[in-house]
Scaffold this motif. Structure first.
Motif, mmCIF file in Angstrom:
data_model
loop_
_atom_site.group_PDB
_atom_site.id
_atom_site.type_symbol
_atom_site.label_atom_id
_atom_site.label_comp_id
_atom_site.label_asym_id
_atom_site.label_seq_id
_atom_site.Cartn_x
_atom_site.Cartn_y
_atom_site.Cartn_z
ATOM 1 N N PHE A 130 36.707 50.016 26.196
ATOM 2 C CA PHE A 130 37.072 51.420 26.014
ATOM 3 C C PHE A 130 36.500 52.218 27.187
ATOM 4 C CE2 PHE A 130 36.570 49.491 21.824
ATOM 5 C CZ PHE A 130 37.753 49.831 21.194
ATOM 6 N N ASN A 131 37.382 52.781 27.982
ATOM 7 C CA ASN A 131 36.950 53.580 29.133
ATOM 8 C C ASN A 131 36.951 55.065 28.781
ATOM 9 O OD1 ASN A 131 36.536 51.543 31.194
ATOM 10 N ND2 ASN A 131 38.745 51.218 31.137
ATOM 11 N N ASN A 132 35.889 55.767 29.208
ATOM 12 C CA ASN A 132 35.725 57.187 28.908
ATOM 13 C C ASN A 132 35.838 57.445 27.402
ATOM 14 O OD1 ASN A 132 35.422 58.188 31.655
ATOM 15 N ND2 ASN A 132 37.575 57.680 31.913
ATOM 16 N N LEU A 133 35.144 56.639 26.648
ATOM 17 C CA LEU A 133 35.151 56.765 25.190
ATOM 18 C C LEU A 133 34.292 57.952 24.756
ATOM 19 C CD1 LEU A 133 35.797 55.601 22.340
ATOM 20 C CD2 LEU A 133 33.716 54.219 22.575
ATOM 21 N N THR A 134 34.873 58.811 23.921
ATOM 22 C CA THR A 134 34.161 59.953 23.366
ATOM 23 C C THR A 134 34.411 59.995 21.869
ATOM 24 O OG1 THR A 134 34.521 61.202 25.408
ATOM 25 C CG2 THR A 134 33.790 62.448 23.487
ATOM 26 N N LEU A 135 33.350 60.031 21.081
ATOM 27 C CA LEU A 135 33.490 60.118 19.635
ATOM 28 C C LEU A 135 33.341 61.557 19.176
ATOM 29 C CD1 LEU A 135 31.513 56.956 18.415
ATOM 30 C CD2 LEU A 135 33.924 57.189 19.054
ATOM 31 N N SER A 136 33.995 61.871 18.055
ATOM 32 C CA SER A 136 33.966 63.223 17.514
ATOM 33 C C SER A 136 32.529 63.674 17.273
ATOM 34 C CB SER A 136 34.751 63.276 16.203
ATOM 35 O OG SER A 136 34.714 64.559 15.635
ATOM 36 N N GLY A 137 32.235 64.910 17.677
ATOM 37 C CA GLY A 137 30.899 65.441 17.518
ATOM 38 C C GLY A 137 29.991 65.163 18.697
ATOM 39 N N SER A 138 30.493 64.417 19.684
ATOM 40 C CA SER A 138 29.691 64.096 20.861
ATOM 41 C C SER A 138 30.299 64.742 22.085
ATOM 42 C CB SER A 138 29.616 62.583 21.057
ATOM 43 O OG SER A 138 28.940 62.268 22.264
ATOM 44 N N ARG A 139 29.435 65.119 23.036
ATOM 45 C CA ARG A 139 29.904 65.731 24.277
ATOM 46 C C ARG A 139 29.866 64.748 25.426
ATOM 47 N NH1 ARG A 139 27.366 71.758 24.818
ATOM 48 N NH2 ARG A 139 29.227 72.816 24.055
ATOM 49 N N VAL A 140 29.412 63.541 25.171
ATOM 50 C CA VAL A 140 29.264 62.564 26.242
ATOM 51 C C VAL A 140 30.324 61.485 26.120
ATOM 52 C CG1 VAL A 140 26.796 62.959 26.524
ATOM 53 C CG2 VAL A 140 27.578 61.266 24.875
ATOM 54 N N SER A 141 30.668 60.884 27.242
ATOM 55 C CA SER A 141 31.654 59.809 27.254
ATOM 56 C C SER A 141 31.174 58.703 28.181
ATOM 57 C CB SER A 141 33.021 60.327 27.717
ATOM 58 O OG SER A 141 32.949 60.771 29.065
ATOM 59 N N GLY A 142 31.671 57.516 27.970
ATOM 60 C CA GLY A 142 31.274 56.385 28.799
ATOM 61 C C GLY A 142 32.110 55.163 28.486
ATOM 62 N N THR A 143 31.745 54.070 29.097
ATOM 63 C CA THR A 143 32.468 52.813 28.910
ATOM 64 C C THR A 143 31.752 51.946 27.882
ATOM 65 O OG1 THR A 143 33.331 52.832 31.166
ATOM 66 C CG2 THR A 143 33.282 50.710 30.035
ATOM 67 N N LEU A 144 32.506 51.458 26.911
ATOM 68 C CA LEU A 144 31.964 50.555 25.891
ATOM 69 C C LEU A 144 32.800 49.284 25.858
ATOM 70 C CD1 LEU A 144 30.141 49.856 23.460
ATOM 71 C CD2 LEU A 144 31.840 51.001 22.002
ATOM 72 N N LYS A 145 32.115 48.152 25.951
ATOM 73 C CA LYS A 145 32.773 46.854 25.805
ATOM 74 C C LYS A 145 32.229 46.208 24.539
ATOM 75 C CE LYS A 145 32.995 46.351 30.841
ATOM 76 N NZ LYS A 145 32.610 45.514 32.013
ATOM 77 N N PHE A 146 33.125 45.830 23.634
ATOM 78 C CA PHE A 146 32.674 45.330 22.334
ATOM 79 C C PHE A 146 33.601 44.227 21.848
ATOM 80 C CE2 PHE A 146 31.469 45.067 18.004
ATOM 81 C CZ PHE A 146 30.219 45.665 17.877
ATOM 82 N N SER A 147 32.976 43.163 21.329
ATOM 83 C CA SER A 147 33.724 42.065 20.724
ATOM 84 C C SER A 147 33.097 41.715 19.376
ATOM 85 C CB SER A 147 33.716 40.829 21.632
ATOM 86 O OG SER A 147 34.427 39.755 21.025
#
Length: 230
Positions: free
Chosen positions: A76-93
């Motif tokens: 997930f590139n530039n992932l931002t979750l509701s309620g958060s002001r920050v974004s970033g890359t998350l790799k998850f399996s």
């Protein structure tokens, strides 16, 4: 003859200024165009990993610029979750388990600068395996002492038995269910990892404004000189 030469030179300079302004304008807008490509998701969306019998969901709504399944790992590139002001890359399996991600504080924080710490909070149903990468720069690997895996009862799991750290700062967690928090403590200095045009957007915007002002003043001056020539 002199007037003709000046006219030719003036036309050349005017054309050069127009080209320069167009280039600066497009360059300054490039970051904005990139940021417009955003996909929104809800807590009902499921990200399947059928080959390894795993699923990923989020407990809240959010957005990303793209989500790609690569070698059984969702990126997930530039992932931002509701309620958060920050974004970033998350790799998850997720292997042989179902995961619901509740919170993500990435290595890239507000303004895309490296944070002193980052973490991921998720719940696991089933006793399987999770592979987690919080998006830190893999060229500067961390030490296991900078990482922790903690469950809902504030139990810290020891490295080696239930989790291990790979050279590229990827965490592999096995055999734990419940609610887990993966934390990485970054004791380094804050570093801006964005592209040049994003790190210097204010400078570039100012340069564009100055260039436009100078260009207009130059064109006006050239036209005034031409009118005064016999």
């Amino acid at each position: 003859m002199v007037r003709g030469v000046l006219v030719i030179h003036n036309k050349f300079y005017s054309l050069a200024l127009v080209v320069l302004l167009v280039v600066l304008f497009v360059f300054s807008l490039f970051g904005t165009v990139q940021a417009q490509s955003v996909t929104h998701f809800t807590s009902q969306d499921v990200f399947d990993i059928p080959v390894v019998n795993g699923t990923i969901r989020f407990s809240v709504n959010g957005s990303y610029t793209d989500a790609i399944l690569v070698n059984d790992t969702w990126v997930f590139n530039n992932l931002t979750l509701s309620g958060s002001r920050v974004s970033g890359t998350l790799k998850f399996s997720a292997k042989n388990c179902d995961v619901i991600i509740s919170s993500f504080i990435p290595s890239i924080g507000s303004g895309n600068t490296s944070r002193r710490s980052s973490y991921l909070l998720y719940s696991v149903e089933g006793v399987g395996e999770q592979v987690v990468n919080l998006g830190f720069d893999s060229s500067r690997p961390s030490h296991v002492s900078e990482w922790s895996v903690i469950n809902q009862d504030s139990v810290f799991f020891a490295e080696g038995k239930t989790w291990k750290l790979l050279p590229d700062d990827t965490m592999v967690i096995r055999g734990i269910s419940g609610t887990l928090r993966v934390v990485r403590y970054n004791y380094g200095y804050t570093v801006d990892n964005r592209y040049f045009y994003l790190r210097h957007s204010v400078f570039i915007s100012t340069a564009v404004i100055v260039a436009v002002t100078v260009a207009i003043a130059t064109i006006i001056k050239i036209n005034t000189i031409n009118k005064r020539l016999p």
